[in-house]
Design a protein around this motif. Structure first.
Motif, PDB file in Angstrom:
ATOM      1  N   LEU A 165      10.280 -10.381  32.722  1.00  0.00           N
ATOM      2  CA  LEU A 165      10.645  -9.027  32.292  1.00  0.00           C
ATOM      3  C   LEU A 165      11.707  -8.374  33.176  1.00  0.00           C
ATOM      4  CD1 LEU A 165       7.167  -7.501  31.369  1.00  0.00           C
ATOM      5  CD2 LEU A 165       8.985  -8.207  29.819  1.00  0.00           C
ATOM      6  N   TYR A 166      11.868  -8.919  34.371  1.00  0.00           N
ATOM      7  CA  TYR A 166      12.779  -8.310  35.347  1.00  0.00           C
ATOM      8  C   TYR A 166      14.189  -8.119  34.775  1.00  0.00           C
ATOM      9  CZ  TYR A 166      15.209  -8.036  39.906  1.00  0.00           C
ATOM     10  OH  TYR A 166      15.987  -7.687  40.973  1.00  0.00           O
ATOM     11  N   THR A 167      14.670  -9.111  34.043  1.00  0.00           N
ATOM     12  CA  THR A 167      16.032  -9.024  33.511  1.00  0.00           C
ATOM     13  C   THR A 167      16.066  -8.987  31.983  1.00  0.00           C
ATOM     14  OG1 THR A 167      16.120 -11.418  33.743  1.00  0.00           O
ATOM     15  CG2 THR A 167      17.272 -10.126  35.419  1.00  0.00           C
ATOM     16  N   LEU A 168      14.883  -8.912  31.340  1.00  0.00           N
ATOM     17  CA  LEU A 168      14.869  -8.919  29.878  1.00  0.00           C
ATOM     18  C   LEU A 168      15.548  -7.659  29.341  1.00  0.00           C
ATOM     19  CD1 LEU A 168      13.917 -10.196  27.199  1.00  0.00           C
ATOM     20  CD2 LEU A 168      11.818  -8.844  27.437  1.00  0.00           C
ATOM     21  N   GLU A 169      16.509  -7.849  28.454  1.00  0.00           N
ATOM     22  CA  GLU A 169      17.219  -6.708  27.885  1.00  0.00           C
ATOM     23  C   GLU A 169      16.564  -6.294  26.571  1.00  0.00           C
ATOM     24  OE1 GLU A 169      21.335  -7.961  27.917  1.00  0.00           O
ATOM     25  OE2 GLU A 169      21.197  -8.381  30.060  1.00  0.00           O
ATOM     26  N   THR A 170      16.817  -5.052  26.180  1.00  0.00           N
ATOM     27  CA  THR A 170      16.144  -4.505  25.006  1.00  0.00           C
ATOM     28  C   THR A 170      16.545  -5.231  23.721  1.00  0.00           C
ATOM     29  OG1 THR A 170      15.599  -2.463  23.859  1.00  0.00           O
ATOM     30  CG2 THR A 170      17.836  -2.672  24.664  1.00  0.00           C
ATOM     31  N   HIS A 205      17.832 -10.349  24.597  1.00  0.00           N
ATOM     32  CA  HIS A 205      18.587 -11.285  25.421  1.00  0.00           C
ATOM     33  C   HIS A 205      18.053 -11.254  26.856  1.00  0.00           C
ATOM     34  CE1 HIS A 205      21.853 -13.561  27.132  1.00  0.00           C
ATOM     35  NE2 HIS A 205      22.163 -12.562  27.934  1.00  0.00           N
ATOM     36  N   PRO A 256      19.299 -12.923  30.540  1.00  0.00           N
ATOM     37  CA  PRO A 256      20.245 -13.809  31.239  1.00  0.00           C
ATOM     38  C   PRO A 256      19.557 -14.852  32.112  1.00  0.00           C
ATOM     39  CG  PRO A 256      20.331 -11.570  32.125  1.00  0.00           C
ATOM     40  CD  PRO A 256      19.429 -11.522  30.938  1.00  0.00           C
ATOM     41  N   ARG A 257      18.306 -14.624  32.494  1.00  0.00           N
ATOM     42  CA  ARG A 257      17.570 -15.622  33.293  1.00  0.00           C
ATOM     43  C   ARG A 257      16.239 -15.926  32.605  1.00  0.00           C
ATOM     44  NH1 ARG A 257      20.548 -12.819  37.639  1.00  0.00           N
ATOM     45  NH2 ARG A 257      18.911 -11.337  38.183  1.00  0.00           N
ATOM     46  N   ASN A 276      18.350 -18.083  40.931  1.00  0.00           N
ATOM     47  CA  ASN A 276      18.895 -16.802  41.361  1.00  0.00           C
ATOM     48  C   ASN A 276      18.283 -16.371  42.696  1.00  0.00           C
ATOM     49  OD1 ASN A 276      20.456 -14.253  40.775  1.00  0.00           O
ATOM     50  ND2 ASN A 276      18.400 -13.432  41.041  1.00  0.00           N
TER      51      ASN A 276
END
Lengths: 339, 285
Positions: free
Chosen positions: A274-279, A282, A284-285, A294
């Protein structure tokens, strides 16, 4: 050199506690084996022979903190919002019984959080806590199998980030002031003078760090490499919480009722999906391999590029506590050996 | 970078937002609204300035903040505009707001389009969908300083006629004689008399010369991929192509860690990057 007898440590702590909030390694109150940096209390026994399970970074970056309270208020001109003041932080804190890896972590974090504001990175919250902090470091005379601070110069006896260094000697500790504040901390009672040669400290495992930055870049796009080294990782995030230098955080609001609440900040972990999950959906990791890559990249390539120092002090906590025995040293050696 | 009352206060407490009020809500499309917002502190509003491409953290206390490009032009001094597509928790809450409602703002954040470097050049702007938000600010800024630039061309694509954002601006821009403005939709539609075709195809049909030209593009990732390919086919070099990135963000000041692409942080090193810079970064978009 200055000397303090082991039996006089409580007297010294008492003196320190008159002017500062003092934190020492202590057995966790659950009665188990865990040792943590906890507030010193009258009569409490510091655990000076055990390495703490978690770091002392919460003194600079609390695990969670209130940034400010807020409330919605109906007034003559309709609804208004009021944003309150940030809670005060302690004016003086002494971290007693840190190890060289803990003390060095403050210097590593300073490279990011104490930069000049002109660079755009503003961290007054950290700055206030940092300026309040004095560190009394106990040099290690033995290392365990997970320690690797000797990968850096000075290793267990590094003075970086310390105000006072303590070296175990006979029935007590030799004390050396590293800074002006350190001079004050070891001035007067209960210290005496003692003639002693240069103290011996432990040497730990060493990981070759030279050239890692370039080698990481070379192996970055080989996702199969990262999948292999993280095959057993369960993405639990323990390594990030235990790490003295991991500093990523989340910001969120907590409501007390439907009109008032608090904006809060807490530790986060780059190992979480969830740290980089976009709305949009998408991410990226998206896989553990991407996220661990990373984590390694941030510590051994990006942070050195941006801040001039590795984001790691070799404390080994991520190795000791990992539930699947993933050893960051193995990964770094594999990055170094990758063709 | 601009010096404002906000900059002073932000240095003291950068995560503390400024109270602000919505003065107007414009329904752009079924799922995009533009909100015009003013700071409650009149002095701050008066001294506020920003450069096209910069972003802000728009928030609702109790719900949270999210990062949006400022879609108004720097010359629009009476308000800041954010154009928000309804997708997640914060954007859904924002879509429920009306004029008079309270929000919070931390702005401006991030870098901006290097419009000073582009003086004397032709500028080609290529936008798709909600990606038009930062480009509206840029395009209006270029038109405000029309004499500083050569030919200005804007190609804007939307999926259907109902998805065309900024329609009142579009009718204004299409009447202007000193800019070349093309709107296109993805497929034939009974209510559409204009250009039809995907953005990269329209771009190739237009066949702009790379000579003394810079191209700026923003849109969905799949469009960007093909626009980059088309621009390279047309002879644009990597350092003539710019885009602006989005990532999940929290702090907006380079500390919370999540918006990095390799060693660069989208919130402070971006959101604007040249294609040349992007290609030097690890492939992790």
């Amino acid at each position: 050199m200055k000397f303090i007898a082991r039996e006089d440590i409580p007297r010294w702590l008492e003196r320190l506690a008159q002017a500062a909030a003092v934190w020492t390694p202590r057995r966790a109150p659950d009665g188990g084996e865990t040792v943590l940096f906890l507030p010193w209390e009258q009569g409490s026994e510091p655990e000076l022979d055990r390495f703490t399970d978690l770091s002392a970074k919460h003194l600079l970056l609390p695990a969670s903190e209130k940034l400010f309270p807020f409330q919605y208020r109906l007034g003559g001109e309709g609804e208004q919002i009021e944003i309150g003041a940030a809670p005060a932080t302690p004016e003086s804190v002494v971290l007693f019984g840190a190890r060289a890896c803990d003390a060095r972590a403050t210097v590593v974090l300073d490279a990011l959080f104490m930069q000049s504001p002109e660079k755009g990175y503003l961290a007054p919250y950290y700055r206030r806590r940092r300026q309040a902090l004095a560190v009394i470091t106990l040099a290690c005379t033995r290392a365990d199998a997970a320690c690797f601070c000797s990968s850096w110069e000075e290793g267990t006896a590094s003075r970086e980030g310390s105000d006072v260094m303590l070296f175990p000697h006979e029935d007590g500790y030799l004390a050396e002031a590293v800074t002006g504040r350190g001079e004050e901390l070891i001035g007067g009672e209960p210290f005496s003078e003692r003639d002693a040669g240069p103290p011996d400290t432990a040497v730990t495992d060493q990981v070759p760090l030279a050239g890692l930055q370039e080698k990481f870049t070379a192996v970055f796009s080989r996702l199969d490499f990262w999948e292999e080294v993280t095959a057993r990782c369960i993405s639990c995030g323990y390594c990030t919480y235990a790490c003295p230098t991991c500093h990523c955080f989340n910001i969120f609001d907590e409501m007390r009722d439907d009109r008032c609440g608090e904006r809060c900040r807490s530790w986060d972990a780059c190992m979480f999906y969830l740290y980089t999950l976009e709305t949009s959906g998408h991410n990226p990791r998206p896989t553990i391999a991407h996220r661990y890559r990373n984590r390694i990249g941030h510590k051994f390539s990006y942070y050195p590029e941006n801040q001039g120092t590795f984001l790691c002090t070799g404390c080994g906590r991520c190795i000791r506590g990992c539930p699947v025995s993933l050893d960051i040293r193995d990964v770094l050696r594999k990055v170094g050996d990758a063709r | 970078m601009t010096t404002t009352a906000r900059a002073g206060r932000a240095a003291a407490e950068p995560l503390r937002p400024e109270p602000a009020t919505i003065v107007e809500v414009i329904e752009e499309t079924p799922n995009i609204k533009s909100l015009r917002v003013v700071f409650d502190d009149g002095e701050l509003m008066k001294s506020f300035s920003f450069a096209p491409g910069q972003v802000g953290q728009l928030g609702i206390l109790g719900v949270g903040e999210a990062t949006f490009a400022i879609s108004s032009a720097p010359s629009e001094k009476d308000f800041l505009q954010f154009s928000v597509m309804k997708t997640g928790v914060v954007t859904t809450a924002i879509h429920e707001l009306a004029a008079g409602d309270k929000v919070t703002l931390r702005a401006p954040l991030g870098n901006s389009f290097p419009v000073e470097e582009w003086r004397g050049k032709n500028v080609l702007v290529v936008g798709g969908g909600i990606g038009m938000a930062p480009l509206r600010s840029l395009f209006m800024h270029l038109m405000d300083h029309r004499e500083d630039y050569g030919d200005l061309q804007l190609i804007y694509g939307a999926r259907t006629p109902a998805d065309v954002c900024f329609s009142s601006d579009c009718s204004l821009w299409s009447e202007k004689r000193d800019v070349d403005f093309i709107t296109t939709i993805d497929a034939e539609h009974p209510e559409w008399g204009g250009r039809v075709g995907l953005v990269p195809s329209v771009l190739e049909e237009e066949n702009p010369s790379p000579e003394n030209n810079v191209a700026v593009t923003c849109g969905p990732p799949v469009m960007l991929k093909f626009v980059f390919e088309s621009l390279e086919k047309l002879g644009f070099r990597e350092d003539q192509v710019y885009t602006t990135l989005e990532r999940r963000m929290k702090c907006g000041i380079g500390l919370c860690g999540r918006c990095n692409v390799g060693p660069r942080y989208v919130c402070v090193d971006g959101p604007v990057f040249s294609l040349a810079e992007l290609r030097r970064l690890p492939d992790e978009l």
